[in-house]
Design an enzyme around this catalytic site. Sequence first.
Site, PDB file in Angstrom:
ATOM      1  N   GLU A 258    -103.583  54.141 -38.436  1.00  0.00           N
ATOM      2  CA  GLU A 258    -104.644  54.519 -37.506  1.00  0.00           C
ATOM      3  C   GLU A 258    -104.332  54.056 -36.090  1.00  0.00           C
ATOM      4  O   GLU A 258    -104.617  54.763 -35.118  1.00  0.00           O
ATOM      5  CB  GLU A 258    -105.987  53.951 -37.968  1.00  0.00           C
ATOM      6  CG  GLU A 258    -106.579  54.666 -39.178  1.00  0.00           C
ATOM      7  CD  GLU A 258    -106.901  56.128 -38.900  1.00  0.00           C
ATOM      8  OE1 GLU A 258    -107.091  56.500 -37.731  1.00  0.00           O
ATOM      9  OE2 GLU A 258    -106.955  56.906 -39.859  1.00  0.00           O
TER      10      GLU A 258
ATOM     11  N   TYR B 224    -114.034  54.056 -33.383  1.00  0.00           N
ATOM     12  CA  TYR B 224    -113.334  55.050 -34.196  1.00  0.00           C
ATOM     13  C   TYR B 224    -112.470  54.376 -35.254  1.00  0.00           C
ATOM     14  O   TYR B 224    -112.537  54.711 -36.450  1.00  0.00           O
ATOM     15  CB  TYR B 224    -112.458  55.985 -33.348  1.00  0.00           C
ATOM     16  CG  TYR B 224    -111.480  56.716 -34.241  1.00  0.00           C
ATOM     17  CD1 TYR B 224    -111.922  57.791 -34.998  1.00  0.00           C
ATOM     18  CD2 TYR B 224    -110.174  56.263 -34.395  1.00  0.00           C
ATOM     19  CE1 TYR B 224    -111.060  58.417 -35.889  1.00  0.00           C
ATOM     20  CE2 TYR B 224    -109.310  56.880 -35.285  1.00  0.00           C
ATOM     21  CZ  TYR B 224    -109.755  57.953 -36.035  1.00  0.00           C
ATOM     22  OH  TYR B 224    -108.911  58.559 -36.940  1.00  0.00           O
TER      23      TYR B 224
ATOM     24  N   ASP C  20    -112.933  61.842 -34.324  1.00  0.00           N
ATOM     25  CA  ASP C  20    -111.794  61.854 -33.408  1.00  0.00           C
ATOM     26  C   ASP C  20    -111.766  63.192 -32.676  1.00  0.00           C
ATOM     27  O   ASP C  20    -112.668  64.032 -32.839  1.00  0.00           O
ATOM     28  CB  ASP C  20    -110.485  61.578 -34.153  1.00  0.00           C
ATOM     29  CG  ASP C  20    -109.968  62.798 -34.914  1.00  0.00           C
ATOM     30  OD1 ASP C  20    -110.781  63.716 -35.218  1.00  0.00           O
ATOM     31  OD2 ASP C  20    -108.761  62.852 -35.218  1.00  0.00           O
TER      32      ASP C  20
ATOM     33  N   CYS D  47    -107.592  74.548 -36.499  1.00  0.00           N
ATOM     34  CA  CYS D  47    -108.515  74.670 -35.363  1.00  0.00           C
ATOM     35  C   CYS D  47    -107.974  73.878 -34.175  1.00  0.00           C
ATOM     36  O   CYS D  47    -108.618  72.975 -33.644  1.00  0.00           O
ATOM     37  CB  CYS D  47    -109.902  74.178 -35.776  1.00  0.00           C
ATOM     38  SG  CYS D  47    -111.220  74.651 -34.642  1.00  0.00           S
TER      39      CYS D  47
ATOM     40  N   CYS E 254    -107.347  81.144 -36.348  1.00  0.00           N
ATOM     41  CA  CYS E 254    -108.635  81.561 -36.910  1.00  0.00           C
ATOM     42  C   CYS E 254    -108.472  82.443 -38.143  1.00  0.00           C
ATOM     43  O   CYS E 254    -109.322  82.438 -39.039  1.00  0.00           O
ATOM     44  CB  CYS E 254    -109.465  82.273 -35.853  1.00  0.00           C
ATOM     45  SG  CYS E 254    -109.916  81.217 -34.445  1.00  0.00           S
TER      46      CYS E 254
ATOM     47  N   CYS F 263    -108.523  80.291 -41.188  1.00  0.00           N
ATOM     48  CA  CYS F 263    -109.536  79.235 -41.246  1.00  0.00           C
ATOM     49  C   CYS F 263    -110.472  79.477 -42.430  1.00  0.00           C
ATOM     50  O   CYS F 263    -110.989  80.598 -42.597  1.00  0.00           O
ATOM     51  CB  CYS F 263    -110.339  79.206 -39.948  1.00  0.00           C
ATOM     52  SG  CYS F 263    -111.658  77.970 -39.963  1.00  0.00           S
TER      53      CYS F 263
ATOM     54  N   CYS G  87    -118.202  80.419 -38.475  1.00  0.00           N
ATOM     55  CA  CYS G  87    -117.916  79.754 -37.200  1.00  0.00           C
ATOM     56  C   CYS G  87    -118.753  80.342 -36.064  1.00  0.00           C
ATOM     57  O   CYS G  87    -118.679  81.541 -35.760  1.00  0.00           O
ATOM     58  CB  CYS G  87    -116.431  79.892 -36.878  1.00  0.00           C
ATOM     59  SG  CYS G  87    -115.950  79.127 -35.317  1.00  0.00           S
TER      60      CYS G  87
END
Length: 330
Positions: free
Chosen positions: A42, A125, A143, A198, A205, A208, A214
């Site tokens: 992370e 975060y 994030d 995305c 798209c 997706c 969406c």
Amino acid sequence: MEPGLQQAPQLHTEIISWFTANARDLPWRRPGCSPWGVFVSEIMLQQTPVVRVLPVWEQWMKRWPEPSALAAEPSGEAVRAWGRLGYPRRALRLHAAAAAMTDRFNGSVPATREELLTLPGVGTYTAAAVASFAFGRRETVVDTNIRRVHARALSGKALPAPALNAAEMRLAVELLPDDDAASVAWNASVMELGALVCTARSPKCAVCPVRQRCAWVAAGEPAPDYVPKGQAWAGTDRQVRGALMAVLRQAREPVPRNLLLGPADLTTAAAATDNNTATSSAEADAGTDAAALAKLHALQAPAEQLERALAGLLADKLAEENDAGLQLPV
């Protein structure tokens, strides 16, 4: 309620199913990865793509498989092992966090968001992500990738706001599944969807899993409200700092200040880049890597910029200076 929130159960099912079938096989996601491995990933992944992090993470975990192993070494070794990941202050924060874990948590990564927030360099975060991905806790992880998916799928915007705001956090909280395991899967799934499909500049798209739901697609894919500004690199203090750090990482001994700041012997440096044995006597005496020094000198940075960059490294404790010269922290 944000338009589209009533579709949350369907979004959960479809995006998590997509993730199950399409997620990248990353070592910090594997069942056997320790909380320390998740924590290190992370920190490394902040503002750095996975492809660059993978080899450094693997080397790091072999050398320092637990916090106490890292804490036992000088912080300069963490900076040296950080290599070219960028933003090397993260290496110092990792070292400081490892020391805190060793001193206050019996050498283990703390399991709760509240405890994680007490570690040096850990923000909201990172604390939420580690608590979620390492310990399976229900935490709201937000994030850049997650914010972008939320903005498009639920709010109909091409991009999220330039900075995280309260409305975005409320939306993320409302979207989080109630079940612990489902919440962890949701966090990972939306993050991966933002990273692979995305994306900011060229969203895919057509593939997706939630295209039909969406809000951004339904609105005709309107343009962003603002134009993101990329970070300049060439000629900046960041570039000079990076070149100075490369010299210090490779040096076996302190590097004399005049070797860093003095007039560049570009002929000698260029020759040294092509032939590792062709180092000047000053470079050899300093144990300095000639190729790294050549790259620094090739920038032809003004003296005042070199001085400013060096002063910044010293202030950030990424370097220290003694009578012999400059070196990584010991």
